[in-house]
Design a protein around this motif. Sequence first.
Motif: not given
Length: 200
Positions: A32-37, A39, A62, A195, A199
């Motif tokens: 469940g970690v953020s994809l951005e984090d 990456y 991105r 996603q 967005q």
Amino acid sequence: SFWCWAIIFEKMLRLRALKRSAQSFEDTFWSGVSLEDLYDRVGAKPDDPMSSIFSAAMREWRRSVSKGLATTATARAALRQRIEQVMGVTIQREMEVMERWMVFLASVGATAPFIGLFGTVWGIMHSFSAIAAMHNTNLAVVAPGIAEALFATAIGLVAAIPAVLAYNKISNDLSRMAARMEGFATEFGGILSRQSEEQA
């Protein structure tokens, strides 16, 4: 035979490490970690295949989102196609690295028995030459050539049998790894597609 065993041990250890790193990455990814984090944590140059697929897809996603290239349905479809292509190329590149030296194992497994057979024929030819030269069929005359022949056959089999067994086992493991990477790429492509739609 020594070269085959070196390849076998290297492949077995490498595949074991890759399975561990893939499992670790998937556990983190699905936690469940953020994809951005994730990456940012993985970075642009990851050291295992699963992270490489993720990193390549995130880099493309991105880049497209930051330039506003996913605002319409057509643009989102094009983005999804680009992400799938990037992940496909990454999988292919990673598989090429993992499959290195596999052709050598297959070649040894296929040709070593024939090389041993050639040695067998050569040894028997020596025996017949000794018989012809000495006009004697005594065991002492024939035995050295027969021993050479049997030794050559044994050496061929010693090289071929481990190569064939290892090739089959490693090929099976590589196929599973490829299927695992393709499955992850398909699921991750779907996540990025959702996603981009959210967005928009």
